[in-house]
Design a protein around this motif. Sequence first.
Motif, PDB file in Angstrom:
ATOM      1  N   LEU A  54      11.125 -12.336  40.636  1.00 21.63           N
ATOM      2  CA  LEU A  54      10.958 -10.990  41.161  1.00 21.63           C
ATOM      3  C   LEU A  54      10.212 -11.054  42.492  1.00 21.63           C
ATOM      4  CD1 LEU A  54       9.688  -9.243  37.878  1.00 21.63           C
ATOM      5  CD2 LEU A  54      12.037  -9.768  38.542  1.00 21.63           C
ATOM      6  N   SER A  55      10.720 -10.324  43.470  1.00 20.41           N
ATOM      7  CA  SER A  55      10.047 -10.180  44.759  1.00 20.41           C
ATOM      8  C   SER A  55       9.752  -8.697  44.955  1.00 20.41           C
ATOM      9  CB  SER A  55      10.927 -10.725  45.885  1.00 20.41           C
ATOM     10  OG  SER A  55      10.255 -10.659  47.125  1.00 20.41           O
ATOM     11  N   PRO A  56       8.596  -8.220  44.467  1.00 21.35           N
ATOM     12  CA  PRO A  56       8.313  -6.774  44.462  1.00 21.35           C
ATOM     13  C   PRO A  56       8.345  -6.123  45.847  1.00 21.35           C
ATOM     14  CG  PRO A  56       6.770  -7.949  43.055  1.00 21.35           C
ATOM     15  CD  PRO A  56       7.529  -8.983  43.815  1.00 21.35           C
ATOM     16  N   ALA A  57       7.835  -6.798  46.883  1.00 23.95           N
ATOM     17  CA  ALA A  57       7.796  -6.200  48.215  1.00 23.95           C
ATOM     18  C   ALA A  57       9.190  -5.895  48.739  1.00 23.95           C
ATOM     19  CB  ALA A  57       7.061  -7.118  49.181  1.00 23.95           C
ATOM     20  N   LEU A  58      10.176  -6.674  48.286  1.00 23.12           N
ATOM     21  CA  LEU A  58      11.561  -6.483  48.719  1.00 23.12           C
ATOM     22  C   LEU A  58      12.388  -5.734  47.678  1.00 23.12           C
ATOM     23  CD1 LEU A  58      12.137 -10.064  50.129  1.00 23.12           C
ATOM     24  CD2 LEU A  58      11.840  -7.990  51.465  1.00 23.12           C
ATOM     25  N   ASN A  59      11.773  -5.429  46.536  1.00 24.50           N
ATOM     26  CA  ASN A  59      12.475  -4.759  45.439  1.00 24.50           C
ATOM     27  C   ASN A  59      13.735  -5.535  45.034  1.00 24.50           C
ATOM     28  OD1 ASN A  59      12.793  -2.774  43.493  1.00 24.50           O
ATOM     29  ND2 ASN A  59      14.062  -1.494  44.806  1.00 24.50           N
ATOM     30  N   ASN A  67       5.560  -2.329  53.035  1.00 21.44           N
ATOM     31  CA  ASN A  67       4.822  -3.529  52.635  1.00 21.44           C
ATOM     32  C   ASN A  67       5.485  -4.813  53.118  1.00 21.44           C
ATOM     33  OD1 ASN A  67       2.500  -4.453  50.959  1.00 21.44           O
ATOM     34  ND2 ASN A  67       4.130  -5.567  49.910  1.00 21.44           N
ATOM     35  N   ILE A  68       6.657  -4.705  53.734  1.00 19.66           N
ATOM     36  CA  ILE A  68       7.411  -5.884  54.130  1.00 19.66           C
ATOM     37  C   ILE A  68       7.039  -6.310  55.544  1.00 19.66           C
ATOM     38  CG2 ILE A  68       9.721  -6.848  54.456  1.00 19.66           C
ATOM     39  CD1 ILE A  68      10.698  -4.550  52.629  1.00 19.66           C
ATOM     40  N   LYS A  79      17.541  -6.282  52.953  1.00 25.06           N
ATOM     41  CA  LYS A  79      17.246  -4.856  53.063  1.00 25.06           C
ATOM     42  C   LYS A  79      16.554  -4.384  51.788  1.00 25.06           C
ATOM     43  CE  LYS A  79      21.212  -3.962  56.070  1.00 25.06           C
ATOM     44  NZ  LYS A  79      22.485  -3.222  56.238  1.00 25.06           N
ATOM     45  N   SER A  80      15.424  -3.754  51.954  1.00 25.38           N
ATOM     46  CA  SER A  80      14.639  -3.310  50.793  1.00 25.38           C
ATOM     47  C   SER A  80      15.003  -1.884  50.426  1.00 25.38           C
ATOM     48  CB  SER A  80      13.148  -3.410  51.090  1.00 25.38           C
ATOM     49  OG  SER A  80      12.833  -2.634  52.239  1.00 25.38           O
ATOM     50  N   ASP A  81      16.281  -1.647  50.164  1.00 23.48           N
ATOM     51  CA  ASP A  81      16.727  -0.308  49.771  1.00 23.48           C
ATOM     52  C   ASP A  81      16.072   0.085  48.451  1.00 23.48           C
ATOM     53  OD1 ASP A  81      19.756  -1.696  50.753  1.00 23.48           O
ATOM     54  OD2 ASP A  81      18.716  -0.171  51.937  1.00 23.48           O
ATOM     55  N   SER A  82      15.554   1.297  48.397  1.00 24.44           N
ATOM     56  CA  SER A  82      14.945   1.753  47.158  1.00 24.44           C
ATOM     57  C   SER A  82      16.013   1.823  46.067  1.00 24.44           C
ATOM     58  CB  SER A  82      14.309   3.134  47.353  1.00 24.44           C
ATOM     59  OG  SER A  82      15.280   4.071  47.759  1.00 24.44           O
ATOM     60  N   LEU A  83      15.606   1.485  44.857  1.00 25.44           N
ATOM     61  CA  LEU A  83      16.481   1.476  43.677  1.00 25.44           C
ATOM     62  C   LEU A  83      17.588   0.442  43.766  1.00 25.44           C
ATOM     63  CD1 LEU A  83      16.876   5.347  43.112  1.00 25.44           C
ATOM     64  CD2 LEU A  83      15.177   3.803  42.141  1.00 25.44           C
TER      65      LEU A  83
END
Length: 322
Positions: free
Chosen positions: A92-97, A215-216, A262-266
């Motif tokens: 898991l990479s939380p900052a990148l979701n 956060n990225i 890309k850290s798109d939400s969801l």
Amino acid sequence: MKKISFIILGFIILMLTSCKTNTLSLKAVCNYYEGLKSYECSAKMNMYRADDVICFNVNSSYLSPDYYMVNFSSSNNNEQIIVKNTNGVYVLSPALNKQFQFDSDWPLNSSHAYLISAIIKDIVNDSDTKFNVDNDTITIESKISHKVNQNLTYMRFSCKGSDFTPISCNFYNASDKKIVEVTFISFSPNKELKAEYFDQVKIMNEKTSSLGEGNIEEINGSINVAYLTDEKNKNTVVKYGDKEIVTYSGEKNYVVVAENIKSDSLSVSLRMYDDLSISSLGIINVSKNGISYIYKNKFISIYSNSLSTLELIELGHSISFV
């Protein structure tokens, strides 16, 4: 009469010493750790390469029989988490979701200085393990089998003799040089943990909720790979949208692909890989002819039929963005 008394006293001392030695035995240490139903542990880990030291904070949790969660955070607060539960193994990479799934036997398919279960497995598997007690410190030396860095040949694990609390675990190469150093900070045996604690979706939701936006750490600029290059042999760089592909042809060929994440939400990216390991680059995805890893907002893949995994890692350290 005095001579007999001294003989009896000496025999009693010998018996007491023998009892203590038997209590602080290799079998007793292994039985203790193998008998734990759960634990939580925190540690500092240093990885030494050339004149550089890579530092990680490591927090691990275990629930019998095979639930694991290990949280790695580096000095720049880059956090990645390895989770094993009944559904599989995940990074898991939380900052990148982002979430990555593995078809892997981690963590017991290789030696790990940061994880008690893997340490004990190596000790049990070595018939020539060395055991020493000095005051209240037990030191155990055994062979290791590190899947990525095969130059690592043995470890020294230390724990307290009074309650078997872990103190340190260091990995060495054949030249007796310390390559991996783990210092345990806290250890809580038999914690009240449940299987839900190791649910990768729940962990990701909790982490991403607490992180908030922005956060990225973004990387701008074009990729530069210095590994093996000189004036005669240079890299070729080609861009395809968000991807940059570097090819090198020489005595040892390689290809590097750097892709924006890309850290798109969801949005959760699910990818399958052969295996994973912790290295000086962080958590790496290991395949037969390459490695992949996350660096800030980039997903970097390196492929080669002529470089070893260790050489691929060194190649990764030569990558910069200018």
